[in-house]
Scaffold this motif. Sequence first.
Motif, mmCIF file in Angstrom:
data_model
loop_
_atom_site.group_PDB
_atom_site.id
_atom_site.type_symbol
_atom_site.label_atom_id
_atom_site.label_comp_id
_atom_site.label_asym_id
_atom_site.label_seq_id
_atom_site.Cartn_x
_atom_site.Cartn_y
_atom_site.Cartn_z
ATOM 1 N N SER A 200 0.817 -1.218 0.000
ATOM 2 C CA SER A 200 0.000 0.000 0.000
ATOM 3 C C SER A 200 0.848 1.264 0.000
ATOM 4 O O SER A 200 1.835 1.376 0.725
ATOM 5 C CB SER A 200 -0.922 -0.004 1.225
ATOM 6 O OG SER A 200 -1.645 1.212 1.302
ATOM 7 N N GLN A 201 0.427 2.231 -0.825
ATOM 8 C CA GLN A 201 1.103 3.525 -0.915
ATOM 9 C C GLN A 201 0.376 4.602 -0.101
ATOM 10 O O GLN A 201 0.693 5.783 -0.197
ATOM 11 C CB GLN A 201 1.164 3.957 -2.382
ATOM 12 C CG GLN A 201 1.906 2.972 -3.285
ATOM 13 C CD GLN A 201 1.750 3.317 -4.747
ATOM 14 O OE1 GLN A 201 1.718 4.497 -5.131
ATOM 15 N NE2 GLN A 201 1.635 2.308 -5.597
ATOM 16 N N LEU A 202 -0.576 4.194 0.716
ATOM 17 C CA LEU A 202 -1.389 5.151 1.466
ATOM 18 C C LEU A 202 -0.534 6.007 2.389
ATOM 19 O O LEU A 202 0.338 5.499 3.100
ATOM 20 C CB LEU A 202 -2.437 4.397 2.294
ATOM 21 C CG LEU A 202 -3.468 5.261 3.027
ATOM 22 C CD1 LEU A 202 -4.401 5.939 2.025
ATOM 23 C CD2 LEU A 202 -4.274 4.421 4.010
ATOM 24 N N THR A 203 -0.815 7.335 2.384
ATOM 25 C CA THR A 203 -0.099 8.260 3.273
ATOM 26 C C THR A 203 -1.045 9.068 4.156
ATOM 27 O O THR A 203 -0.616 9.578 5.192
ATOM 28 C CB THR A 203 0.756 9.261 2.464
ATOM 29 O OG1 THR A 203 -0.110 10.053 1.615
ATOM 30 C CG2 THR A 203 1.780 8.534 1.603
ATOM 31 N N TYR A 204 -2.319 9.164 3.765
ATOM 32 C CA TYR A 204 -3.213 10.118 4.433
ATOM 33 C C TYR A 204 -4.593 9.498 4.663
ATOM 34 O O TYR A 204 -5.206 8.963 3.742
ATOM 35 C CB TYR A 204 -3.346 11.364 3.554
ATOM 36 C CG TYR A 204 -4.126 12.515 4.157
ATOM 37 C CD1 TYR A 204 -3.474 13.560 4.807
ATOM 38 C CD2 TYR A 204 -5.514 12.582 4.045
ATOM 39 C CE1 TYR A 204 -4.194 14.640 5.339
ATOM 40 C CE2 TYR A 204 -6.233 13.641 4.579
ATOM 41 C CZ TYR A 204 -5.565 14.658 5.227
ATOM 42 O OH TYR A 204 -6.269 15.732 5.745
ATOM 43 N N ILE A 205 -5.041 9.559 5.929
ATOM 44 C CA ILE A 205 -6.398 9.153 6.289
ATOM 45 C C ILE A 205 -7.103 10.396 6.820
ATOM 46 O O ILE A 205 -6.713 10.940 7.853
ATOM 47 C CB ILE A 205 -6.392 8.039 7.350
ATOM 48 C CG1 ILE A 205 -5.684 6.791 6.799
ATOM 49 C CG2 ILE A 205 -7.817 7.692 7.776
ATOM 50 C CD1 ILE A 205 -5.502 5.683 7.807
ATOM 51 N N GLY A 206 -8.114 10.860 6.123
ATOM 52 C CA GLY A 206 -8.721 12.147 6.412
ATOM 53 C C GLY A 206 -9.617 12.190 7.640
ATOM 54 O O GLY A 206 -9.906 11.173 8.282
#
Length: 301
Positions: free
Chosen positions: A74-80
Amino acid sequence: VTYIGENAFCECVGLDGILTLPENLDTIHAYTFGSYDIYMNFPIVEIPETVKYIGKCAFQNCSKLTSATFGENSQLTYIGDYAFTNCNSLPSIEIPSGVTYIGQYGLNCSKLGNIMCYAENVPETGNYAFNSCPSNMVIFVPKESVDAYRESAPWKNYNIVTEKVGLIVYYSYDGYQLGFKITDTDPCECEVFCKSSPQYISALTIPSSVRIAGKDYSVTSIGDEAFYNCKKFTGDLFIPNSVVSIGNYAFSCKDYTYKPQFTSVTFGENSQLTSIGERAFYLLDLTLTLNNHLAIILYFP
């Protein structure tokens, strides 16, 4: 599909199956699958590794959500902000290693018992990021980062652990939750038990392995009283070939009122089973076929 706009499926209560998002998706925008004031019905969302950003309220009020998974790399960086707020059936979630920010009320989930956070650097959090989470919530973090998490708010308010024998994680299946307790880290092995009985009648398939702390753990044992009094299970019970031992009273009950309705037990091909504990299947009426690997039966009425 590479782009899904804001509110695209907002309040689409007819979405009630597995939600598998397209592989090339980069961003999940605000309210894409969430809602303003009604509850969504889909139980599972699979988020591909290409997603880098989850926007505000993206899954807000997804009250039936029991599993939210991310691609292996996963390249996820931000959870709003409010991204998963009121996902109150979600028992656990993984936070990928690249996440640097979790917004206010981002994981506001009342049943969230486990967070598997792979980020070595403690992610920044907005106000009340873990609001409503149980006070005994367990957060797994990398070994080298334990002290940093234990010194950082709001992380330090919860039980910060790393991969070790005795660590328990929970996963949801078709209407029920199973717990997996690490029994060995080399090789990676664990024991299975029932965390919560099914809400409706259900067969039971025990998985041969589960993902814990980024590693595949083989399910090698079924614990003592692991499924004791789980009366809503019915039909076929499948036990994978990885299971070596079944504990005492594992599938039994105290009386016929709580009797599971299993009718047969199927063992995986080339089963490694060597031990069945006392009263493991006590009071059950079922067809049981054992293979030549069975070495000892301590008790079997």
